[in-house]
Every structure is written in C-alpha cells, then in structure tokens.
Design a protein around this motif. Structure first.
Motif, mmCIF file in Angstrom:
data_model
loop_
_atom_site.group_PDB
_atom_site.id
_atom_site.type_symbol
_atom_site.label_atom_id
_atom_site.label_comp_id
_atom_site.label_asym_id
_atom_site.label_seq_id
_atom_site.Cartn_x
_atom_site.Cartn_y
_atom_site.Cartn_z
ATOM 1 N N TYR A 47 0.611 -1.081 0.127
ATOM 2 C CA TYR A 47 -0.384 0.365 0.306
ATOM 3 C C TYR A 47 0.775 1.374 0.299
ATOM 4 O O TYR A 47 0.554 2.322 -0.467
ATOM 5 N N LEU A 48 1.824 1.174 1.158
ATOM 6 C CA LEU A 48 2.491 2.860 1.022
ATOM 7 C C LEU A 48 3.504 2.873 -0.238
ATOM 8 O O LEU A 48 3.901 3.818 -0.115
ATOM 9 N N ILE A 49 3.749 1.320 -1.304
ATOM 10 C CA ILE A 49 4.915 1.656 -1.963
ATOM 11 C C ILE A 49 3.823 2.248 -3.310
ATOM 12 O O ILE A 49 4.113 3.477 -4.474
ATOM 13 N N LEU A 50 2.632 1.862 -3.513
ATOM 14 C CA LEU A 50 1.450 2.317 -4.368
ATOM 15 C C LEU A 50 1.434 3.457 -4.170
ATOM 16 O O LEU A 50 1.107 4.915 -4.963
ATOM 17 N N TYR A 51 1.847 4.368 -2.937
ATOM 18 C CA TYR A 51 0.932 5.557 -2.429
ATOM 19 C C TYR A 51 1.800 6.121 -3.296
ATOM 20 O O TYR A 51 1.625 6.846 -4.001
ATOM 21 N N TYR A 84 -2.094 21.883 -4.761
ATOM 22 C CA TYR A 84 -1.599 20.695 -5.037
ATOM 23 C C TYR A 84 -1.089 19.836 -4.136
ATOM 24 O O TYR A 84 -0.974 18.420 -4.569
ATOM 25 N N ILE A 85 -1.112 20.276 -2.837
ATOM 26 C CA ILE A 85 -0.676 19.290 -2.186
ATOM 27 C C ILE A 85 -1.486 18.112 -1.398
ATOM 28 O O ILE A 85 -1.667 17.213 -1.715
ATOM 29 N N ALA A 86 -2.780 19.192 -1.476
ATOM 30 C CA ALA A 86 -3.584 18.638 -0.881
ATOM 31 C C ALA A 86 -4.026 17.516 -1.709
ATOM 32 O O ALA A 86 -4.056 15.984 -1.879
ATOM 33 N N THR A 87 -4.062 17.390 -3.194
ATOM 34 C CA THR A 87 -5.128 16.487 -3.753
ATOM 35 C C THR A 87 -3.315 15.500 -4.366
ATOM 36 O O THR A 87 -3.514 14.384 -4.771
ATOM 37 N N PRO A 92 -3.733 9.758 -3.967
ATOM 38 C CA PRO A 92 -2.861 8.239 -3.648
ATOM 39 C C PRO A 92 -3.165 7.705 -2.671
ATOM 40 O O PRO A 92 -2.766 6.825 -3.013
ATOM 41 N N ALA A 93 -3.638 8.035 -1.951
ATOM 42 C CA ALA A 93 -4.138 6.921 -0.732
ATOM 43 C C ALA A 93 -5.384 6.918 -1.106
ATOM 44 O O ALA A 93 -5.289 5.422 -0.628
ATOM 45 N N LEU A 94 -6.101 7.392 -1.868
ATOM 46 C CA LEU A 94 -7.659 6.126 -2.050
ATOM 47 C C LEU A 94 -6.964 5.361 -3.664
ATOM 48 O O LEU A 94 -7.631 4.300 -3.351
ATOM 49 N N ILE A 95 -6.810 5.650 -4.384
ATOM 50 C CA ILE A 95 -5.968 4.929 -5.762
ATOM 51 C C ILE A 95 -5.039 3.490 -5.237
ATOM 52 O O ILE A 95 -4.939 2.880 -5.284
ATOM 53 N N ALA A 96 -4.190 3.989 -3.867
ATOM 54 C CA ALA A 96 -3.479 2.569 -3.477
ATOM 55 C C ALA A 96 -4.384 2.002 -2.527
ATOM 56 O O ALA A 96 -4.055 0.649 -2.117
ATOM 57 N N ALA A 97 -5.732 2.602 -2.092
ATOM 58 C CA ALA A 97 -6.396 1.689 -1.445
ATOM 59 C C ALA A 97 -7.307 0.775 -2.223
ATOM 60 O O ALA A 97 -7.750 -0.406 -1.681
ATOM 61 N N VAL A 98 -7.397 0.986 -3.526
ATOM 62 C CA VAL A 98 -8.669 -0.249 -4.077
ATOM 63 C C VAL A 98 -8.034 -1.778 -3.942
ATOM 64 O O VAL A 98 -8.286 -2.440 -3.868
ATOM 65 N N PRO A 99 -6.427 -1.638 -4.650
ATOM 66 C CA PRO A 99 -6.528 -3.512 -4.767
ATOM 67 C C PRO A 99 -5.917 -3.772 -2.788
ATOM 68 O O PRO A 99 -5.992 -4.883 -3.354
#
Length: 112
Positions: A47-51, A84-87, A92-99
């Motif tokens: 998760y952290l690597i994908l994030y 910029y910082i928030a996005t 990435p937190a949402l995208i990395a959570a899918v798998p």
C-alpha cells in the motif's frame, strides 16, 4: 530564501516523496528476504509503495503544470499551493486503497 518560491517547495515535496519511495522499496526487499510474501508487513508495504509512487507522479504533474502556467501563460498560481499538496497526498491514498481492499495486488513486486 530557497523555499520562498512555490516551484522550489513543490520540487522539495517531490524529492521527499522520492526518498519515501526509496526507503519503502528497501524495506520491501528486506521484508521479502526475511519473511517472504506471507509477512503481515507485505500488504502495508505494498500500500505504502503504491501510495508513494502515485504521490511522486502527482507532484511531478503539479510541478510541470505550475511551470507551464508561469512560463507560457504568465500566471502565478501560488494561491493553489494547498490544492497541489492536498491532491498529491489524498488522491494517492484513495487509489492505493483499491488493490488493498479488493486483494488484487497480483504477481507484481507488490504481490503478497
């Protein structure tokens, strides 16, 4: 003085995310050789690597976008630094959570 310009701060955020990625990759290699893919640490590292990969990508995108607007359109978008910082941290937190939620990391190096 170096951090007075937004583009310098964005580049610093990008370097920090690259450093985080390098540390996590090192931890993944150590974890794999110590415990194999069945380690409980494996899913957390995946998760952290994908994030961190997505975070690097988004910071790179924002640096390119900001420099394009500044150089070509002659607009200073300093007021969008929080966006910029928030996005770059939340998307990435949402995208990395899918798998992680669907258990579909697969047979990649991130596979557990």
């Amino acid at each position: 003085k170096l951090h007075s310009k937004l583009v310098h701060r964005l580049a610093l955020y990008q370097v920090l995310s690259s450093f985080l990625f390098a540390v996590l990759e090192t931890l993944e290699i150590i974890s794999f050789y110590m415990n194999g893919h069945l380690s409980p640490l494996c899913h957390a590292l995946a998760y952290l690597i994908l994030y961190s990969q997505w975070m690097k990508l988004l910071f790179t995108m924002w640096v390119a976008f900001h420099l394009f607007c500044y150089a070509v359109l002659h607009k200073n978008l300093k007021k969008f630094e929080v966006l910029y910082i928030a996005t770059s941290l939340l998307i990435p937190a949402l995208i990395a959570a899918v798998p992680l939620v669907t258990h579909t990391y697969g047979a990649s190096p991130l596979g557990c």
